[in-house]
Design an enzyme around this catalytic site. Structure first.
Site, PDB file in Angstrom:
ATOM      1  N   GLU A  33       0.837  -1.192   0.000  1.00  0.00           N
ATOM      2  CA  GLU A  33       0.000   0.000   0.000  1.00  0.00           C
ATOM      3  C   GLU A  33       0.876   1.248   0.000  1.00  0.00           C
ATOM      4  OE1 GLU A  33      -2.175  -0.835   3.560  1.00  0.00           O
ATOM      5  OE2 GLU A  33      -2.995  -2.676   2.695  1.00  0.00           O
ATOM      6  N   GLU A  64      -4.594  -6.697   2.912  1.00  0.00           N
ATOM      7  CA  GLU A  64      -3.354  -7.352   3.348  1.00  0.00           C
ATOM      8  C   GLU A  64      -3.304  -8.838   3.000  1.00  0.00           C
ATOM      9  OE1 GLU A  64      -4.936  -5.065   5.055  1.00  0.00           O
ATOM     10  OE2 GLU A  64      -3.419  -3.506   5.235  1.00  0.00           O
ATOM     11  N   GLN A  86       1.921  -2.087   5.789  1.00  0.00           N
ATOM     12  CA  GLN A  86       2.184  -0.694   6.162  1.00  0.00           C
ATOM     13  C   GLN A  86       2.594  -0.569   7.637  1.00  0.00           C
ATOM     14  OE1 GLN A  86      -0.947   2.417   5.300  1.00  0.00           O
ATOM     15  NE2 GLN A  86       0.542   2.718   3.667  1.00  0.00           N
ATOM     16  N   PHE A  87       1.954  -1.352   8.486  1.00  0.00           N
ATOM     17  CA  PHE A  87       2.332  -1.453   9.899  1.00  0.00           C
ATOM     18  C   PHE A  87       2.089  -2.895  10.321  1.00  0.00           C
ATOM     19  CE2 PHE A  87       1.461   3.014   9.479  1.00  0.00           C
ATOM     20  CZ  PHE A  87       2.385   3.632  10.294  1.00  0.00           C
ATOM     21  N   HIS A 133      -0.504   0.794  16.129  1.00  0.00           N
ATOM     22  CA  HIS A 133       0.699   1.113  15.358  1.00  0.00           C
ATOM     23  C   HIS A 133       1.971   0.861  16.153  1.00  0.00           C
ATOM     24  CE1 HIS A 133      -2.268   3.084  12.870  1.00  0.00           C
ATOM     25  NE2 HIS A 133      -1.363   3.355  11.951  1.00  0.00           N
TER      26      HIS A 133
END
Ligand SMILES: Cc1ncc(C[n+]2csc(CCOP(=O)(O)OP(=O)(O)O)c2C)c(N)n1
Ligand SMILES: [Mg+2]
Lengths: 330, 367
Positions: A33, A64, A86-87, A133
Site C-alpha cells: 500500500e 493485506e 504498512q504497519f 501502530h
C-alpha cells in the site's frame, strides 16, 4: 548534504538495499500500500517507482491478505516479491496466508513450488503513534516453522539483512524497528554484500553478563551495558537478529563464558520470544548458569497509547535493575 | 421538486446450457461438439473421475485412505474446465477438481497418495506449476492473482484458473483477490463450483446475493452462470473466458451450477441436514448420464463403447490403487527435508534426534 556525509539512516539503508536488489535481479518486485508514488509511509520505497517502473513497484489495493497471497502466487512463479505491510498492526489479516501457505508451500509440494518471498513490516513502539501502530508480536511468527523472522537493529545490518532476506529462497518476515528508523546514521557502503541470516551479532564483548536483545531495544540494552562498564562490569551484548531459526549456539557460548543472562524485548512477557531463549538456556546451559535467567519485557497488557507508552517500554533502568539482580548471585 | 435519478451502473447475469437433463440439445451446440472424439474424451474423463471417486471412498471405508472429499455429481465442472485449459495455463484447485487434475496430467496415484496422507501426492509429475489442493477455503484465490500477475509481467499468453466453492465466495480472500484481479486486469478465470452446499449450510443461507457470478461485478469484471452438469456448456463457457483472458481482456468469473450428490467428505453424514428425496431428485441431473444420452443419440455411442470405457477406467484406477498401496512411506528425514532449501543449523539437531529415535525403534534388518 551533511546528512549524506554522515551516513545513512535505517530507512535510507533499507531503500538502498531494495534498489540494489532490484537493479541486480529483475525478478525482484516491490508491492504494497502506497509504496509507489508516495514511496511508502516511512519512505522506505522512495524513488523506486521512478527508477524501476510501475510493473515492478506496485501500489496494491488495500487488502493485506491479498498482498500476502498474491505475493505467494507470484513467488511460486519465480519472482522475488518484497511486500510491505504498512504497519505490523495490520498484518493479522495476512497471517493465514503466511502461516497456511508461505511457510509450507515448499514442504507440501516436496520442493516443487517454492516461496522466495519477503514481507516487510515496521513494528514496535516508542514513536507516539496512534492505536494499533506500536505492537511487537514477533513471537507469534517465530512460532511458525518455515517462516524466517529477521529483525535488524542498525542501518548497516538493515541493509545487509534485507539483501540476505531477498536472496533467500524461502519466505522471510522482515520486521523493521521503526523507533530507530531515523534514530542514528551509520556508514553503509552500497556494496551489495548480504549479512548472514540465522546468526546473532555480538555488539559488545564482556565477561560478567550476557544481554540478549533485538530490534530497537538494542538502544536501552547498550546504554545499560555502557553504564555497567562504567561500574567495572562488562557485558556481552547479543543482537539476535534472526529470531527463527535461532542461533542458540552463539547465545550458549556467551552464557558459558558469563554464567548470567538477561533477555530484553519490548513485546509482552508471556509467550514472548525471550521465553524460548530462556527455555533453551534451561535445557542446554543450566550448568553454566550462576543466576536465574531474567527477562525485561513489555507487560502482559494492551500496548498503551502515547501518554503511558513509556511505562510499557523496557527502560535502561529496568535493564540495569535486572542486570544487578543476576549479578548479585555469587 | 423534481428528483432526477440516474442509473450509473447495471448488470446482467447470463446462464448458459446446451443439453437438458435428458441430454437433448436445447439450442445449437458449440462447434467442438461436432467432434465425436472430443466428446468421448470428455465422457471418459468424467467416467474416470467417478471411478476414481468411488474407489477412493471405498478405500477410506476400509481404512486404506484418509478422509476424502468426493466429487460425485460435479464431474462435469472439473472436466469441462480442465478440457478448456491449455497445458501452459496454471490450475489452482480447491479439492473437488479431480477431473481437471487428471486431464492436466496429475495421476490418480498422486491423488491417492495425497488423500492417503503422503505429501508426495502434491509433487505432480505432470503439471509442474499447478498448485496443490487447498484446504483453507478460498485462500488459494489470492495465489491465482499472483500467478496471473507473473504471466502479465512476462507477457505470456497464459491464464491462471482458480476454483472455489459456493461457501468460498463468502470469504474475504475471495473478494480481495477478485478485486485485485479486476484492478490490474489480470489473466485469471475464477470458477465457482456452486454445489448448493458448504458442508451443511445451503447456498440460500450463504448469501443474499441472487447469484454468485455477480460477485465479479463489484470487482469490475463480468461473471456468468453455466449449467455445471452440462460438460459441453462448461467447456464452452470456460473456454471463451480463457480466450478472452489470454487475449488481454482481463479476468472473468464462471459460476457453475451443480449439486453435491455425496456427503461433504467421508467424515460427514449428510442425512443430518438434507433428505434423501432431494438428493434423489438431483440424480436426474447426473452429468454423465446426460452426455451419454447425447452421445448415444447424436454419435452412435453403443453398449460396447460404454462397457469398454468403464473397463478401461476401472483398469486405470486399479493400477493406481496398486501403485499407491505399494508405495513405501517416506523416510523419517522427509519430515525435515523440505522445510527450507537448506536445513538451518538450528533444525539439524532435531532432524538427527528424530532419525536416530526412529532407527532405535525399528529393528534393523541385520539385527
Ligand atoms: C477457512 C476455512 N474454514 C472452514 C473450513 C472447513 N470446511 C472445509 S470445506 C467447508 C465447506 C466449503 O464449502 P464450499 O466452498 O461450498 O465447497 P464444497 O466443499 O461445497 O465443495 C468448510 C466449512 C476450511 N477448510 N477452511
Ligand atoms: Mg459448496
Amino acid at each position: 548534504m551533511m546528512a549524506e556525509q554522515d551516513g545513512l539512516t535505517m530507512v535510507q539503508a533499507l531503500n538502498a538495499a531494495l534498489a540494489r536488489a532490484m537493479s541486480e535481479d529483475a525478478r525482484v518486485l516491490v508491492l504494497g500500500e502506497d509504496v509507489g508514488v508516495d514511496g511508502g509511509v516511512f519512505r522506505v520505497t522512495e524513488g523506486l517507482l521512478d527508477r524501476f517502473g510501475a510493473d515492478r513497484v506496485r501500489d496494491t489495493p488495500l487488502a493485506e491478505s491479498a498482498i500476502a497471497g498474491l505475493s505467494i502466487g507470484v513467488a511460486a512463479q519465480g519472482f522475488r516479491p518484497v511486500a510491505e505491510m504498512q504497519f505490523m498492526g495490520f498484518i493479522y489479516s495476512a497471517v493465514d496466508q503466511l502461516v497456511s501457505h508461505a511457510s509450507r508451500l515448499r514442504w507440501r509440494t516436496r520442493g516443487r513450488l517454492t516461496c522466495p518471498l519477503v514481507v516487510r513490516a515496521p513494528y514496535g513502539g516508542g514513536i507516539r503513534a496512534i492505536e494499533h501502530h506500536s505492537e511487537s508480536t514477533e513471537a507469534m511468527f517465530a512460532h511458525v516453522p518455515g517462516l524466517r523472522v529477521v529483525i535488524p537493529s542498525s542501518p548497516a545490518r538493515a541493509y545487509g539483512l534485507l539483501l540476505a532476506a531477498i536472496h533467500d529462497p524461502d519466505p522471510v518476515l522482515f520486521l523493521e524497528p521503526k523507533r530507530i528508523y531515523r534514530a542514528g546514521r551509520e556508514d553503509v557502503p552500497d556494496s551489495g554484500a548480504a549479512a548472514p541470516l540465522d546468526s546473532c551479532f555480538q555488539l559488545r564483548d564482556g565477561d560478567d553478563l550476557t544481554l540478549v536483545t533485538w530490534g530497537a531495544m538494542i538502544v536501552e540494552t547498550l546504554a545499560a551495558a555502557e553504564q555497567l562498564a562504567a561500574e567495572g562490569v562488562t557485558a556481552d551484548v547479543l543482537d539476535v537478529a534472526t529470531l527463527s531459526p535461532l542461533d542458540m549456539t552463539t547465545i550458549l557460548r556467551s552464557v558459558e563464558k558469563t554464567g548470567r543472562c538477561v533477555i530484553v524485548h519490548e513485546a509482552a512477557l508471556t509467550g514472548g520470544f525471550g521465553a524460548e531463549i530462556a527455555a533453551r538456556l534451561a535445557e542446554h546451559g543450566l550448568l553454566s548458569l550462576r543466576a536465574p535467567v531474567k527477562r525485561v519485557t513489555g507487560y502482559d497488557t494492551v500496548m498503551p497509547l502515547p501518554r503511558l507508552e513509556h511505562l510499557y517500554m523496557p527502560s535502561t533502568e529496568r535493564v540495569l535493575a535486572a542486570a544487578r539482580e543476576v549479578l548479585a548471585f555469587s | 421538486m423534481v428528483v432526477v435519478v440516474t442509473t450509473v451502473a447495471s448488470f446482467e447475469i447470463e446462464n448458459t446450457g446446451y443439453l437438458d437433463a435428458s441430454g437433448r440439445p436445447t439450442r445449437p451446440l458449440p462447434a467442438f461438439a461436432d467432434d465425436r472424439d472430443e466428446l468421448v474424451s470428455l465422457y471418459r474423463a468424467m467416467v474416470l473421475t467417478r471411478t476414481f471417486d468411488a474407489k477412493a471412498v471405498a478405500l477410506q471405508r476400509t481404512g486404506r485412505l484418509g478422509t476424502y472429499p468426493a466429487c460425485l455429481g460435479q464431474e462435469a465442472v472439473a472436466v469441462g474446465l480442465g478440457a478448456a485449459m491449455s497445458p501452459e495455463d496454471v490450475l489452482l484447485p480447491y479439492a473437488r477438481e479431480q477431473g481437471a487434475q487428471f486431464l492436466r496430467g496429475v495421476t490418480p496415484t498422486e491423488l491417492f497418495l495425497y488423500w492417503g496422507g503422503d505429501e508426495r501426492g502434491s509433487d505432480f509429475s505432470g503439471p509442474r506449476e499447478d498448485f496443490p489442493i487447498c484446504v483453507p477455503v478460498a485462500s488459494q484465490v489470492p495465489h491465482a492473482v499472483g500467478v496471473a500477475l507473473a504471466f502479465q509481467l512476462r507477457g505470456e499468453p497464459r491464464v491462471a484458473v482458480c476454483v472455489s466453492g459456493d461457501g468460498g465466495t463468502s470469504k474475504g480472500d475471495f473478494y480481495e483477490a477478485l478485486n485485485v484481479a479486476g484492478a490490474w486486469r489480470l489473466p485469471a478465470v475464477f470458477v465457482v463450483t456452486n454445489n448448493q452446499w458448504a458442508i451443511s449450510v445451503p447456498r440460500s443461507a450463504q448469501t443474499a446475493a441472487a447469484t454468485l457470478a455477480q460477485k465479479a461485478v463489484a470487482a469490475g469484471f463480468a461473471g456468468e452462470q453455466v449449467d455445471g452438469n452440462d460438460v459441453i456448456a462448461v467447456r464452452d463457457v470456460v473456454g471463451r473466458a480463457l480466450a478472452r483472458a489470454r487475449g488481454g481482456a482481463g479476468p472473468h468469473l464462471v459460476e457453475a451450477i451443480t449439486y453435491r450428490l455425496s456427503d461433504h467428505t467421508t467424515a460427514d453424514n449428510a442425512s443430518r441436514y438434507r433428505d434423501d428425496e432431494s438428493v434423489g431428485r438431483h440424480w436426474r441431473e447426473d452429468p454423465i448420464a446426460r452426455l451419454r444420452a447425447y452421445l448415444t443419440a447424436a454419435h452412435g455411442w453403443t453398449k460396447d463403447d460404454e462397457e469398454a470405457t468403464l473397463a478401461s477406467c476401472a483398469k486405470d484406477v486399479e493400477r493406481a490403487v496398486e501403485e499407491y498401496l505399494a508405495t513405501p512411506p517416506q523416510p523419517p528425514e522427509a519430515v525435515f527435508d523440505y522445510m527450507y532449501e537448506r536445513l538451518p543449523a538450528d533444525l539439524r539437531g532435531q532432524r538427527t534426534a528424530a532419525t536416530e529415535a526412529r532407527a532405535a525403534a525399528v529393528p534393523s534388518d541385520d539385527g
